[in-house]
Write a protein that holds these residues in place. Structure first.
Motif, mmCIF file in Angstrom:
data_model
loop_
_atom_site.group_PDB
_atom_site.id
_atom_site.type_symbol
_atom_site.label_atom_id
_atom_site.label_comp_id
_atom_site.label_asym_id
_atom_site.label_seq_id
_atom_site.Cartn_x
_atom_site.Cartn_y
_atom_site.Cartn_z
ATOM 1 N N LYS A 129 0.856 -1.182 0.000
ATOM 2 C CA LYS A 129 0.000 0.000 0.000
ATOM 3 C C LYS A 129 0.892 1.232 0.000
ATOM 4 O O LYS A 129 1.719 1.408 0.909
ATOM 5 C CB LYS A 129 -0.910 -0.007 1.221
ATOM 6 C CG LYS A 129 -1.943 -1.124 1.221
ATOM 7 C CD LYS A 129 -2.821 -1.046 2.463
ATOM 8 C CE LYS A 129 -3.858 -2.175 2.458
ATOM 9 N NZ LYS A 129 -4.694 -2.140 3.684
ATOM 10 N N SER A 155 0.669 9.060 -7.634
ATOM 11 C CA SER A 155 0.987 9.360 -6.238
ATOM 12 C C SER A 155 2.251 10.191 -6.204
ATOM 13 O O SER A 155 3.212 9.903 -6.926
ATOM 14 C CB SER A 155 1.189 8.071 -5.439
ATOM 15 O OG SER A 155 1.633 8.377 -4.120
ATOM 16 N N LEU A 212 0.413 4.203 0.761
ATOM 17 C CA LEU A 212 0.266 5.079 1.927
ATOM 18 C C LEU A 212 1.060 4.581 3.135
ATOM 19 O O LEU A 212 1.196 5.303 4.122
ATOM 20 C CB LEU A 212 -1.217 5.210 2.297
ATOM 21 C CG LEU A 212 -2.095 5.949 1.279
ATOM 22 C CD1 LEU A 212 -3.554 5.938 1.731
ATOM 23 C CD2 LEU A 212 -1.610 7.374 1.059
ATOM 24 N N ASP A 213 1.590 3.351 3.067
ATOM 25 C CA ASP A 213 2.356 2.799 4.192
ATOM 26 C C ASP A 213 3.812 3.230 4.191
ATOM 27 O O ASP A 213 4.550 2.865 5.117
ATOM 28 C CB ASP A 213 2.281 1.271 4.176
ATOM 29 C CG ASP A 213 0.909 0.738 4.571
ATOM 30 O OD1 ASP A 213 0.123 1.514 5.133
ATOM 31 O OD2 ASP A 213 0.637 -0.453 4.314
#
Length: 374
Positions: free
Chosen positions: A120, A145, A122-123
Motif C-alpha cells: 500500500k 501518487s 500510503l504505508d
C-alpha cells in the motif's frame, strides 16, 4: 543535510542478489554523503551473505524470521523516532515496519513486472521505482501518487579494474539459491561442465554466485589451477567484471545493467526465475545483437507469460528448469555457448532500439532523497 534519523536499517528480499546489491550501492552513497549516520542491515539468505561481503554496513544482523520486535531486539539504540527502515523489493518488511510504527521507504526493482502494487503506497514515505528501460511501463499505471519517484539503475560500476591473467572468462550465477527455487540443477551441471571442458582450457575462469552451496564451498572439488569458484562482494566482483574478456551471466536485472554500462561481451544464461525470463525476453527484443539463451532460443516449449498468477509461474519455472539439463535442450545451449566462447558470435550493444536516457546516478539520487526525509 538536516534529518532526524540517526539510523538507517536496510531490509532486502533474500531472493537473488538484485535487492541486496542495489541496497549496498545506496548504503555506500549514504556513507559518503553523511558518514555519521549508522547504516545497518538485517536479513538472511543471499542478502545477508552479500551484505557481510560488502563491508559497507556498520552492523549486520542475521534475522531469519523478521518481526516487529526485530529492530529493537537487534540494536537497543534504535527506536521508531530515530530510525528509518529501507525495504528493498521486500513487501513483508513494509508491513512489519508499519506494525512496529517505524517510518519506511520502499525500493521497487520489479515495478515493471507487477499486475498490482506489492504494498500500500500510503504505508511508506517514499516509493522508489527503478527504471528498466527495456519495457514501456507507465509510472502512473496503478494511479498517480506524489510519493512515487522514478530513479536510474541502482548499480555502481565505478570501481578500479582488477589485475587478472588473460584471456579471462567470468561466470556470474547471481544469488539464485533461495527457498523458492533452491540451487538450480542447470547451474550445478554448468559448473561441472566448465571444470572439465577441454575447449575452455585457454581461459582463466572465475565462477561467482551466492547461496548455501557457495557458502559451504561445495564446488571446491571443481576448482583447478585455472578455475576459481567463490562468492565475491559487489566491489570486488565489479573490479573483475571490468576486465573480463567474455562474460557468462545470469539474466538478472542488475546483471544486465552491469554488462550494459561496461559494454561487456556477454552471453546471458537461461532463466532460473520468472522475472529472469521476462527480463531476458525484453532485453533480447530491445537488443538484436545481444547473445542470450532464453527458452525460445533453445526451442523449448513453456507457458510463461506476463501477469501470471504467482503459484502458476513458480510451478512453470520449476518444470522448465528440469528440462534444461536434458537432451536436446542441453546440447542446444552448449552449441550456443561454444559459438560464443570461440568468438563465432558476440554481443554488440550498439543494436539498442530504445536508448537509456538517464545517468548512472541512481544510488546517489536515492541516498540524497533518503537523507532529506524527516
Amino acid at each position: 543535510m538536516n534529518t532526524s534519523f540517526e539510523h538507517y536499517i536496510f531490509l532486502a528480499e533474500p531472493f537473488g542478489f538484485g535487492p541486496i546489491s542495489s541496497s549496498i550501492a545506496i548504503a555506500r552513497q549514504l556513507k559518503i554523503l553523511d558518514p555519521q549516520k549508522k547504516i545497518i542491515f538485517m536479513g538472511s539468505g543471499t542478502s545477508h551473505q552479500l551484505a557481510v561481503k560488502s563491508n559497507i554496513f556498520d552492523e549486520n544482523y542475521f534475522v531469519e524470521d523478521m518481526s516487529e520486535s526485530s529492530f529493537i531486539e537487534c540494536n537497543s539504540e534504535v527506536n521508531s523516532t530515530n530510525c528509518l527502515i529501507i525495504a528493498n523489493t521486500y513487501p513483508k518488511a513494509v508491513l512489519i515496519a508499519k506494525q512496529a510504527e517505524f517510518k519506511c521507504v520502499f525500493i521497487d526493482t520489479l515495478f515493471w513486472m507487477w499486475n498490482q502494487l506489492p504494498i500500500k503506497a500510503l504505508d511508506v514515505m517514499k516509493y522508489f521505482i527503478e527504471e528498466f528501460h527495456c519495457t514501456d511501463v507507465k509510472l502512473d499505471r496503478f494511479g498517480f501518487s506524489d510519493i512515487f519517484m522514478l530513479v536510474p539503475p541502482l548499480i555502481d560500476v565505478d570501481v578500479p579494474p582488477h589485475i587478472v591473467k588473460h584471456p579471462f572468462l567470468l561466470v556470474s550465477l547471481g544469488g539464485i539459491d533461495s527457498s523458492l527455487y533452491d540451487f538450480p540443477v542447470f547451474y550445478q551441471k554448468l559448473i561441472e561442465y566448465i571444470s572439465k571442458e577441454k575447449k575452455l582450457k585457454q581461459y582463466n575462469i572465475l565462477i561467482c554466485g551466492g547461496g548455501n552451496k557457495f557458502r559451504e564451498n561445495e564446488f571446491k572439488k571443481y576448482e583447478n589451477s585455472q578455475l576459481i569458484i567463490t562468492c565475491l562482494g559487489p566491489h570486488e566482483y565489479m573490479s573483475k567484471l571490468r576486465v573480463a574478456d567474455i562474460v557468462l551471466s545470469s539474466a538478472g536485472l542488475h546483471g544486465f545493467y552491469e554488462n550494459y554500462f561496461l559494454k561487456k561481451n556477454v552471453m546471458f544464461l537461461p532463466p532460473q526465475s520468472y522475472s529472469q525470463y521476462l527480463q531476458l525476453k525484453y532485453i533480447l527484443n530491445n537488443f538484436s545483437k545481444v547473445i542470450g539463451a532464453n527458452f525460445e532460443n533453445l526451442e523449448m516449449s513453456h507457458s510463461l507469460r506476463e501477469n501470471m498468477p504467482e503459484l502458476e509461474r513458480i510451478n512453470e519455472v520449476k518444470r522448465t528448469n528440469k528440462f534444461l539439463i536434458k537432451d536436446p535442450i542441453w546440447k542446444k545451449f552448449l552449441n550456443i555457448f561454444e559459438d560464443f566462447h570461440t568468438g563465432k558470435i558476440q554481443t554488440d550493444w550498439k543494436s539498442e532500439k530504445n536508448k537509456l536516457q538517464n545517468s548512472r546516478l541512481g544510488p546517489v539520487l536515492v541516498a540524497k532523497e533518503i537523507l532529506s526525509l524527516v
